[in-house]
Design a protein around this motif. Structure first.
Motif, PDB file in Angstrom:
ATOM      1  N   TYR A 186      -5.271  11.652  -6.388  1.00  0.00           N
ATOM      2  CA  TYR A 186      -6.114  12.228  -5.335  1.00  0.00           C
ATOM      3  C   TYR A 186      -5.738  13.692  -5.089  1.00  0.00           C
ATOM      4  O   TYR A 186      -4.561  14.029  -4.966  1.00  0.00           O
ATOM      5  N   ALA A 239     -10.285   7.520  -0.944  1.00  0.00           N
ATOM      6  CA  ALA A 239      -9.768   8.412  -1.988  1.00  0.00           C
ATOM      7  C   ALA A 239      -8.283   8.700  -1.811  1.00  0.00           C
ATOM      8  O   ALA A 239      -7.529   8.763  -2.770  1.00  0.00           O
ATOM      9  N   LYS A 240      -7.848   8.816  -0.568  1.00  0.00           N
ATOM     10  CA  LYS A 240      -6.446   9.173  -0.318  1.00  0.00           C
ATOM     11  C   LYS A 240      -5.483   8.070  -0.718  1.00  0.00           C
ATOM     12  O   LYS A 240      -4.297   8.329  -0.903  1.00  0.00           O
ATOM     13  N   SER A 241      -5.970   6.845  -0.842  1.00  0.00           N
ATOM     14  CA  SER A 241      -5.076   5.747  -1.224  1.00  0.00           C
ATOM     15  C   SER A 241      -4.909   5.655  -2.734  1.00  0.00           C
ATOM     16  O   SER A 241      -4.032   4.965  -3.223  1.00  0.00           O
ATOM     17  N   ARG A 242      -5.760   6.356  -3.478  1.00  0.00           N
ATOM     18  CA  ARG A 242      -5.752   6.219  -4.927  1.00  0.00           C
ATOM     19  C   ARG A 242      -4.870   7.279  -5.594  1.00  0.00           C
ATOM     20  O   ARG A 242      -4.657   8.350  -5.055  1.00  0.00           O
ATOM     21  N   SER A 243      -4.387   6.943  -6.799  1.00  0.00           N
ATOM     22  CA  SER A 243      -3.549   7.897  -7.517  1.00  0.00           C
ATOM     23  C   SER A 243      -4.410   9.045  -8.034  1.00  0.00           C
ATOM     24  O   SER A 243      -5.611   8.883  -8.268  1.00  0.00           O
ATOM     25  N   ARG A 289       0.015   4.270   2.271  1.00  0.00           N
ATOM     26  CA  ARG A 289      -1.235   5.004   2.047  1.00  0.00           C
ATOM     27  C   ARG A 289      -2.425   4.375   2.761  1.00  0.00           C
ATOM     28  O   ARG A 289      -3.516   4.936   2.730  1.00  0.00           O
ATOM     29  N   HIS A 292      -5.357   1.275   3.394  1.00  0.00           N
ATOM     30  CA  HIS A 292      -6.239   0.547   2.486  1.00  0.00           C
ATOM     31  C   HIS A 292      -7.432   1.408   2.111  1.00  0.00           C
ATOM     32  O   HIS A 292      -7.950   2.142   2.935  1.00  0.00           O
ATOM     33  N   LYS A 293      -7.884   1.311   0.908  1.00  0.00           N
ATOM     34  CA  LYS A 293      -9.118   1.932   0.411  1.00  0.00           C
ATOM     35  C   LYS A 293      -9.225   3.442   0.669  1.00  0.00           C
ATOM     36  O   LYS A 293      -8.446   4.034   1.382  1.00  0.00           O
ATOM     37  N   THR A 310       0.823  -1.215   0.000  1.00  0.00           N
ATOM     38  CA  THR A 310       0.000   0.000   0.000  1.00  0.00           C
ATOM     39  C   THR A 310       0.859   1.268   0.000  1.00  0.00           C
ATOM     40  O   THR A 310       0.334   2.365  -0.121  1.00  0.00           O
TER      41      THR A 310
END
Length: 148
Positions: free
Chosen positions: A44, A38-42, A33, A35-36, A30
């Motif tokens: 953001y 919005a902040k974990s996704r590219s 970042r 799990h799961k 991860t």
């Protein structure tokens, strides 16, 4: 001491965290970042001032007042300041150049003479604006209040 022996002081430098370089690094998977979400996704991004759905400070604080963009701002100069100038430099006329050269105003300022303090000297004052009390005090001593 030679150039090849130079190194930074102990503890002054740190190695940066190398994220996402495999599970063996301890920061793979991860990549710090979590799990799961919005902040974990590219890609953001949040809007400036966004507080996670809470009413933002900029909207919570009451708004009041209005400043016209056509306003004309004046630099206030009191009579006692003029009196000090007249005493210190033995002046009989004060204008914008005089105020600029003595550091009271800058060359782009508009000057308004206000009636604060006491004026004893006879002065010919040239400025952009005068208050009624300032004009009265200047003319009472035999001086002149000239508008630019």
């Amino acid at each position: 001491m030679k150039l090849h022996t130079l190194k930074p002081a102990e503890g002054s430098t740190k190695n940066r965290k190398r994220i996402g370089r495999g599970t063996g690094s301890g920061r793979g998977g991860t990549s710090t970042r979590g799990h799961k979400g919005a902040k974990s996704r590219s890609g953001y991004k949040t809007k400036m001032g966004f507080e996670g759905g809470q009413m933002p400070l900029q909207r919570r604080v009451p708004k009041f007042g209005f400043k016209s963009f056509n306003r004309v701002e004046y630099k206030p100069v009191n009579l006692d300041t003029l009196q000090e100038l007249a005493d210190k430099y033995s002046l009989d006329a004060i204008n914008l150049d005089t105020l600029v050269s003595h550091g009271i105003a800058s060359k782009n300022d508009r000057i308004k003479i206000l009636g604060g303090g006491e004026l004893k000297a006879k002065l010919d004052v040239t400025a952009h604006q005068f208050s009624a009390s300032a004009t009265e005090a200047i003319e009472k001593n035999g001086g002149a209040a000239n508008k630019i």
